[in-house]
Design an enzyme around this catalytic site. Structure first.
Site, PDB file in Angstrom:
ATOM      1  N   GLY A 243       0.830  -1.204   0.000  1.00  0.00           N
ATOM      2  CA  GLY A 243       0.000   0.000   0.000  1.00  0.00           C
ATOM      3  C   GLY A 243       0.861   1.249   0.000  1.00  0.00           C
ATOM      4  O   GLY A 243       2.085   1.191   0.167  1.00  0.00           O
TER       5      GLY A 243
ATOM      6  N   THR B   4       1.076   3.795   2.075  1.00  0.00           N
ATOM      7  CA  THR B   4       1.707   4.266   3.315  1.00  0.00           C
ATOM      8  C   THR B   4       2.946   3.434   3.618  1.00  0.00           C
ATOM      9  O   THR B   4       4.023   3.967   3.901  1.00  0.00           O
ATOM     10  CB  THR B   4       0.715   4.215   4.494  1.00  0.00           C
ATOM     11  OG1 THR B   4      -0.528   4.772   4.088  1.00  0.00           O
ATOM     12  CG2 THR B   4       1.252   4.997   5.688  1.00  0.00           C
TER      13      THR B   4
ATOM     14  N   ASP C 228       3.306  -2.096   8.113  1.00  0.00           N
ATOM     15  CA  ASP C 228       2.212  -2.308   7.175  1.00  0.00           C
ATOM     16  C   ASP C 228       1.111  -1.285   7.405  1.00  0.00           C
ATOM     17  O   ASP C 228       0.944  -0.774   8.510  1.00  0.00           O
ATOM     18  CB  ASP C 228       1.651  -3.734   7.363  1.00  0.00           C
ATOM     19  CG  ASP C 228       0.972  -4.268   6.114  1.00  0.00           C
ATOM     20  OD1 ASP C 228       0.663  -5.479   6.092  1.00  0.00           O
ATOM     21  OD2 ASP C 228       0.747  -3.486   5.166  1.00  0.00           O
TER      22      ASP C 228
ATOM     23  N   ALA D  50      -3.087   0.038   6.821  1.00  0.00           N
ATOM     24  CA  ALA D  50      -4.401  -0.514   7.154  1.00  0.00           C
ATOM     25  C   ALA D  50      -5.470   0.311   6.475  1.00  0.00           C
ATOM     26  O   ALA D  50      -5.256   1.478   6.127  1.00  0.00           O
ATOM     27  CB  ALA D  50      -4.619  -0.507   8.670  1.00  0.00           C
ATOM     28  N   ASP D  51      -6.632  -0.291   6.287  1.00  0.00           N
ATOM     29  CA  ASP D  51      -7.776   0.462   5.771  1.00  0.00           C
ATOM     30  C   ASP D  51      -8.514   1.154   6.904  1.00  0.00           C
ATOM     31  O   ASP D  51      -9.086   2.229   6.722  1.00  0.00           O
ATOM     32  CB  ASP D  51      -8.747  -0.477   5.047  1.00  0.00           C
ATOM     33  CG  ASP D  51      -8.097  -1.140   3.860  1.00  0.00           C
ATOM     34  OD1 ASP D  51      -7.285  -0.483   3.179  1.00  0.00           O
ATOM     35  OD2 ASP D  51      -8.352  -2.332   3.629  1.00  0.00           O
TER      36      ASP D  51
ATOM     37  N   GLU E 216       0.225 -10.551   3.877  1.00  0.00           N
ATOM     38  CA  GLU E 216       0.451  -9.551   4.931  1.00  0.00           C
ATOM     39  C   GLU E 216       0.187 -10.159   6.303  1.00  0.00           C
ATOM     40  O   GLU E 216       0.968  -9.983   7.230  1.00  0.00           O
ATOM     41  CB  GLU E 216      -0.467  -8.344   4.728  1.00  0.00           C
ATOM     42  CG  GLU E 216      -0.070  -7.439   3.584  1.00  0.00           C
ATOM     43  CD  GLU E 216      -1.069  -6.322   3.344  1.00  0.00           C
ATOM     44  OE1 GLU E 216      -2.269  -6.513   3.629  1.00  0.00           O
ATOM     45  OE2 GLU E 216      -0.654  -5.249   2.868  1.00  0.00           O
TER      46      GLU E 216
ATOM     47  N   GLY F  57      -6.607  -5.058   3.537  1.00  0.00           N
ATOM     48  CA  GLY F  57      -6.977  -5.775   2.321  1.00  0.00           C
ATOM     49  C   GLY F  57      -7.380  -4.879   1.172  1.00  0.00           C
ATOM     50  O   GLY F  57      -7.749  -5.356   0.110  1.00  0.00           O
ATOM     51  N   GLY F  58      -7.279  -3.553   1.379  1.00  0.00           N
ATOM     52  CA  GLY F  58      -7.611  -2.645   0.284  1.00  0.00           C
ATOM     53  C   GLY F  58      -6.768  -2.919  -0.961  1.00  0.00           C
ATOM     54  O   GLY F  58      -7.200  -2.710  -2.079  1.00  0.00           O
TER      55      GLY F  58
HETATM   56  O1  DER Z   1      -3.964  -3.836   1.517  1.00  0.00           O
HETATM   57  C1  DER Z   1      -3.707  -3.398   2.659  1.00  0.00           C
HETATM   58  O2  DER Z   1      -4.060  -3.933   3.716  1.00  0.00           O
HETATM   59  C2  DER Z   1      -2.942  -2.126   2.719  1.00  0.00           C
HETATM   60  O3  DER Z   1      -2.271  -2.006   3.911  1.00  0.00           O
HETATM   61  C3  DER Z   1      -3.844  -1.012   2.404  1.00  0.00           C
HETATM   62  O4  DER Z   1      -5.171  -1.261   2.515  1.00  0.00           O
HETATM   63  C4  DER Z   1      -3.550   0.316   3.028  1.00  0.00           C
HETATM   64  O5  DER Z   1      -3.268   1.067   1.897  1.00  0.00           O
HETATM   65  P1  DER Z   1      -2.845   2.575   1.918  1.00  0.00           P
HETATM   66  O6  DER Z   1      -1.670   2.678   2.859  1.00  0.00           O
HETATM   67  O7  DER Z   1      -2.478   2.840   0.480  1.00  0.00           O
HETATM   68  O8  DER Z   1      -4.049   3.339   2.384  1.00  0.00           O
END
Ligand code: DER
Length: 257
Positions: free
Chosen positions: A29, A31, A88, A90-91, A137, A129-130
């Site tokens: 993602g 971030t 990692d 997150a959404d 993950e 999971g976005g």
């Molecule tokens: O796929 C995921 O879980 C990612 O961490 C994601 O959803 C977060 O993405 P972003 O940092 O681009 O908002």
């Protein structure tokens, strides 16, 4: 946009927590990408680390950043070095009373006014999971000695109420969709943007996006979803996180979870 500066502050804050010699889980993602790029700068400056990518995309970023990588099975197995820290995104991150019960079922939650401390259960509750990468993950984030979440404030919410991404075996998609409806969700197949048909994950599976409304008991829903045959992995990460690094307008906030 504005939130990119906040995402960058979060990612760079987590990258600063990595020590020489660490094996580092590299999340997926935008971030987490900031953390990977900053780790690349630190590798240029002499930091000795090995990355464990969680997706095709995060491996590409690690290669561009010249971060040496280990494959997941070589990092996590009994003969492997293990993962010292995972970074990692997150959404959504539960921050309210809901987080306090994240690791406990509703039944164990202290009665209001009981005076029993509602201190947040360790590890909190996230929706991920976005980016459709949550299966690897979760392997990496759960295996890590420390799991640092990186986010901007838009990801924080008193309770989890966003759609939960669920990776399913293609053959199981209709049976799984029915079971998810039974559990109170409304599954829709994730369509691709630049390809006809559905998103296909790095593992060759499909993704159902499933809103459940407000998730009062993340631990219970997580257990329910994990018991459904055909579900490869769901996006509820309960009790796994150690810290959250939240980039703000001018700074970064680091909270124990
Ligand atoms: O796929 C995921 O879980 C990612 O961490 C994601 O959803 C977060 O993405 P972003 O940092 O681009 O908002």
């Amino acid at each position: 946009g504005g939130s990119d500066a906040m995402k960058r502050r979060a990612g760079e804050s987590a990258a600063a927590a990595v020590s020489d010699g660490d094996v580092v889980g590299l999340g997926t993602g935008s971030t987490a990408a900031h953390a990977i790029r900053r780790l690349g700068d630190r590798v240029d400056a002499g930091l000795d680390i090995r990355g464990v990518p969680t997706s095709f995309a995060s491996r590409e970023l690690a290669v561009e950043a010249a971060i040496p990588c280990l494959d997941l099975p070589d990092a996590v197995g009994p003969d492997g070095p293990g993962i010292d820290v995972a970074i990692d995104g997150a959404d959504q991150v539960a921050t309210g009373a809901g987080a306090a019960d994240a690791g406990r079922g509703e039944a164990d939650a202290p009665a209001p006014g009981s005076g029993v401390s509602d201190s947040p259960a360790p590890g909190g509750a996230l929706i991920k999971g976005g980016g459709a990468a949550h299966a690897r993950e979760k392997l990496v984030d759960a295996a890590a000695d420390r799991f640092l979440v990186v986010a901007d404030p838009s990801k924080e919410s008193p309770r989890l109420d966003r759609s939960v991404p669920i990776e399913v075996l293609p053959a199981g998609r209709t049976a799984v969709a029915a079971a998810i409806r039974e559990a109170g969700g409304e599954p829709t197949l994730r369509r691709a943007e630049r390809k006809d048909g559905p998103v296909v994950t790095d593992n060759g599976n499909l993704v159902l996006d499933c809103p459940f409304g407000e998730v009062a008991d993340p631990a219970a829903l997580s257990a329910t979803l994990s018991s459904i045959p055909g579900i490869v992995e769901h996006g509820l990460f309960v009790g796994l996180a150690d810290e959250i690094h939240v980039g703000t307008e001018s700074d970064v906030r680091v909270d124990e979870v």
